[in-house]
Motif scaffolding. Structure first.
Motif, PDB file in Angstrom:
ATOM      1  N   GLN A  95       0.851  -1.185   0.000  1.00 39.01           N
ATOM      2  CA  GLN A  95       0.000   0.000   0.000  1.00 39.01           C
ATOM      3  C   GLN A  95       0.889   1.237   0.000  1.00 39.01           C
ATOM      4  N   ARG A  96       0.893   1.941  -1.082  1.00 42.51           N
ATOM      5  CA  ARG A  96       1.693   3.155  -1.205  1.00 42.51           C
ATOM      6  C   ARG A  96       0.772   4.368  -1.119  1.00 42.51           C
ATOM      7  N   GLN A  97       1.305   5.453  -0.637  1.00 44.97           N
ATOM      8  CA  GLN A  97       0.544   6.693  -0.610  1.00 44.97           C
ATOM      9  C   GLN A  97       0.738   7.472  -1.905  1.00 44.97           C
ATOM     10  N   THR A  98       1.791   7.123  -2.640  1.00 44.67           N
ATOM     11  CA  THR A  98       2.071   7.809  -3.895  1.00 44.67           C
ATOM     12  C   THR A  98       2.270   6.764  -4.979  1.00 44.67           C
ATOM     13  N   GLY A  99       2.318   7.218  -6.177  1.00 44.97           N
ATOM     14  CA  GLY A  99       2.556   6.330  -7.304  1.00 44.97           C
ATOM     15  C   GLY A  99       1.357   6.285  -8.223  1.00 44.97           C
ATOM     16  N   VAL A 100       1.591   5.684  -9.350  1.00 43.96           N
ATOM     17  CA  VAL A 100       0.548   5.632 -10.364  1.00 43.96           C
ATOM     18  C   VAL A 100       0.548   4.262 -11.033  1.00 43.96           C
ATOM     19  N   VAL A 101      -0.632   3.845 -11.389  1.00 43.30           N
ATOM     20  CA  VAL A 101      -0.836   2.637 -12.183  1.00 43.30           C
ATOM     21  C   VAL A 101      -1.170   3.119 -13.588  1.00 43.30           C
ATOM     22  N   VAL A 102      -0.372   2.702 -14.550  1.00 42.88           N
ATOM     23  CA  VAL A 102      -0.692   3.009 -15.943  1.00 42.88           C
ATOM     24  C   VAL A 102      -1.303   1.751 -16.535  1.00 42.88           C
ATOM     25  N   ALA A 103      -2.560   1.863 -16.940  1.00 42.82           N
ATOM     26  CA  ALA A 103      -3.278   0.731 -17.526  1.00 42.82           C
ATOM     27  C   ALA A 103      -3.397   0.967 -19.028  1.00 42.82           C
ATOM     28  N   ARG A 104      -3.029  -0.054 -19.800  1.00 41.12           N
ATOM     29  CA  ARG A 104      -3.033   0.069 -21.262  1.00 41.12           C
ATOM     30  C   ARG A 104      -3.927  -0.992 -21.882  1.00 41.12           C
ATOM     31  N   ALA A 105      -4.722  -0.566 -22.846  1.00 41.49           N
ATOM     32  CA  ALA A 105      -5.638  -1.463 -23.556  1.00 41.49           C
ATOM     33  C   ALA A 105      -4.975  -2.023 -24.814  1.00 41.49           C
ATOM     34  N   ILE A 106      -5.643  -2.970 -25.444  1.00 39.08           N
ATOM     35  CA  ILE A 106      -5.076  -3.614 -26.629  1.00 39.08           C
ATOM     36  C   ILE A 106      -4.890  -2.652 -27.802  1.00 39.08           C
ATOM     37  N   GLU A 112      -4.130   6.676 -16.450  1.00 35.88           N
ATOM     38  CA  GLU A 112      -3.386   6.666 -15.197  1.00 35.88           C
ATOM     39  C   GLU A 112      -4.371   6.574 -14.042  1.00 35.88           C
ATOM     40  N   ILE A 113      -4.074   5.664 -13.133  1.00 31.90           N
ATOM     41  CA  ILE A 113      -4.904   5.445 -11.951  1.00 31.90           C
ATOM     42  C   ILE A 113      -4.011   5.643 -10.733  1.00 31.90           C
ATOM     43  N   PRO A 114      -4.389   6.531  -9.820  1.00 29.27           N
ATOM     44  CA  PRO A 114      -3.570   6.674  -8.607  1.00 29.27           C
ATOM     45  C   PRO A 114      -3.530   5.358  -7.837  1.00 29.27           C
ATOM     46  N   VAL A 115      -2.372   5.006  -7.328  1.00 30.38           N
ATOM     47  CA  VAL A 115      -2.241   3.781  -6.533  1.00 30.38           C
ATOM     48  C   VAL A 115      -3.206   3.816  -5.353  1.00 30.38           C
ATOM     49  N   THR A 116      -3.508   5.005  -4.858  1.00 31.63           N
ATOM     50  CA  THR A 116      -4.419   5.136  -3.723  1.00 31.63           C
ATOM     51  C   THR A 116      -5.838   4.671  -4.041  1.00 31.63           C
ATOM     52  N   ASP A 117      -6.187   4.520  -5.332  1.00 35.38           N
ATOM     53  CA  ASP A 117      -7.502   3.970  -5.699  1.00 35.38           C
ATOM     54  C   ASP A 117      -7.589   2.479  -5.374  1.00 35.38           C
ATOM     55  N   TRP A 165     -11.336  -0.638 -20.571  1.00 32.82           N
ATOM     56  CA  TRP A 165     -11.679  -1.997 -20.980  1.00 32.82           C
ATOM     57  C   TRP A 165     -10.677  -2.472 -22.017  1.00 32.82           C
ATOM     58  N   GLN A 166     -10.771  -3.748 -22.369  1.00 36.97           N
ATOM     59  CA  GLN A 166      -9.808  -4.416 -23.248  1.00 36.97           C
ATOM     60  C   GLN A 166      -8.384  -4.263 -22.692  1.00 36.97           C
ATOM     61  N   LEU A 167      -8.303  -4.318 -21.378  1.00 39.29           N
ATOM     62  CA  LEU A 167      -7.038  -4.159 -20.652  1.00 39.29           C
ATOM     63  C   LEU A 167      -6.077  -5.293 -20.998  1.00 39.29           C
ATOM     64  N   GLU A 168      -4.793  -4.932 -21.224  1.00 38.41           N
ATOM     65  CA  GLU A 168      -3.797  -5.973 -21.450  1.00 38.41           C
ATOM     66  C   GLU A 168      -2.511  -5.776 -20.658  1.00 38.41           C
ATOM     67  N   GLU A 169      -2.277  -4.547 -20.156  1.00 37.23           N
ATOM     68  CA  GLU A 169      -1.025  -4.320 -19.430  1.00 37.23           C
ATOM     69  C   GLU A 169      -1.213  -3.263 -18.344  1.00 37.23           C
ATOM     70  N   ILE A 170      -0.566  -3.507 -17.225  1.00 39.54           N
ATOM     71  CA  ILE A 170      -0.544  -2.565 -16.110  1.00 39.54           C
ATOM     72  C   ILE A 170       0.918  -2.350 -15.740  1.00 39.54           C
ATOM     73  N   THR A 171       1.321  -1.091 -15.601  1.00 37.85           N
ATOM     74  CA  THR A 171       2.658  -0.751 -15.137  1.00 37.85           C
ATOM     75  C   THR A 171       2.508   0.082 -13.877  1.00 37.85           C
ATOM     76  N   ILE A 172       3.202  -0.302 -12.825  1.00 34.70           N
ATOM     77  CA  ILE A 172       3.123   0.415 -11.558  1.00 34.70           C
ATOM     78  C   ILE A 172       4.465   1.086 -11.308  1.00 34.70           C
ATOM     79  N   GLY A 173       4.406   2.382 -11.068  1.00 31.58           N
ATOM     80  CA  GLY A 173       5.626   3.130 -10.817  1.00 31.58           C
ATOM     81  C   GLY A 173       5.368   4.303  -9.904  1.00 31.58           C
ATOM     82  N   GLN A 174       6.393   5.089  -9.684  1.00 29.87           N
ATOM     83  CA  GLN A 174       6.288   6.270  -8.814  1.00 29.87           C
ATOM     84  C   GLN A 174       5.616   7.396  -9.536  1.00 29.87           C
TER      85      GLN A 174
END
Length: 174
Positions: A95-106, A112-117, A165-174
């Motif tokens: 559980q991070r207070q900062t960072g972002v999830v980048v979700a990419r579709a096909i 970008e989704i905040p990690v806090t979500d 939707w049509q999600l294929e990749e998630i990258t988690i970073g700062q």
């Protein structure tokens, strides 16, 4: 091109074989394929850990379920999948207070989704809608959805924009 009829016969045989595959056989063939890649950047950004999940592997993770209405569908929908929080925990993201999830579709669309979500009772990576797997044509095979009806803060333009939707990749970073 003397033997063009042999090429056509081989093509017809191949198409017939594919068409005669039972749905279970086709599904079994796809169950080992990676449907989701999750990449986790180290906190200093120097390293990337990569996880590949088949549909079968996603189904072994803790199951999340909720019913909600969406702005893209009619009526209440029943979603089943793995919570974003559980998925991040599984790949070692605390559980991070900062960072972002980048979700990419096909189609390379990305959000970008905040990690806090990624909280308990929050969004999920859905692999079923109304008890059925989702085809690419039907926003599948994976869709990040929020329990929109559970909290007014989930019914905002910002949150709707994260519902990829049509999600294929998630990258988690700062």
């Amino acid at each position: 091109m003397k033997n063009w009829h042999l090429h056509i016969a081989a093509l017809v045989a191949a198409v017939t074989l594919i068409c005669n595959l039972s749905p279970n056989a086709a599904q079994a063939a796809q169950s080992d394929e990676a449907v989701l890649i999750v990449a986790v950047k180290s906190t200093d950004g120097s390293d990337m850990q990569r996880h590949e999940f088949s549909m079968e592997e996603l189904r072994t993770l803790p199951v999340a379920q909720f019913d909600t209405r969406t702005i893209w569908t009619s009526g209440e929908q029943a979603f089943t999948g793995v919570s974003l929080a559980a998925l991040l925990t599984y790949v070692g993201v605390e559980q991070r207070q900062t960072g972002v999830v980048v979700a990419r579709a096909i189609n390379d669309y990305a959000v970008e989704i905040p990690v806090t979500d990624a909280t308990n009772g929050g969004p999920m990576v859905a692999y079923e809608r109304n008890g059925s797997t989702m085809s690419v044509r039907d926003k599948g095979p994976l869709w990040i959805v929020y329990p929109y009806d559970s909290d007014p803060t989930y019914r905002t333009e910002a949150v709707y924009s994260r519902s990829i939707w049509q999600l294929e990749e998630i990258t988690i970073g700062q």
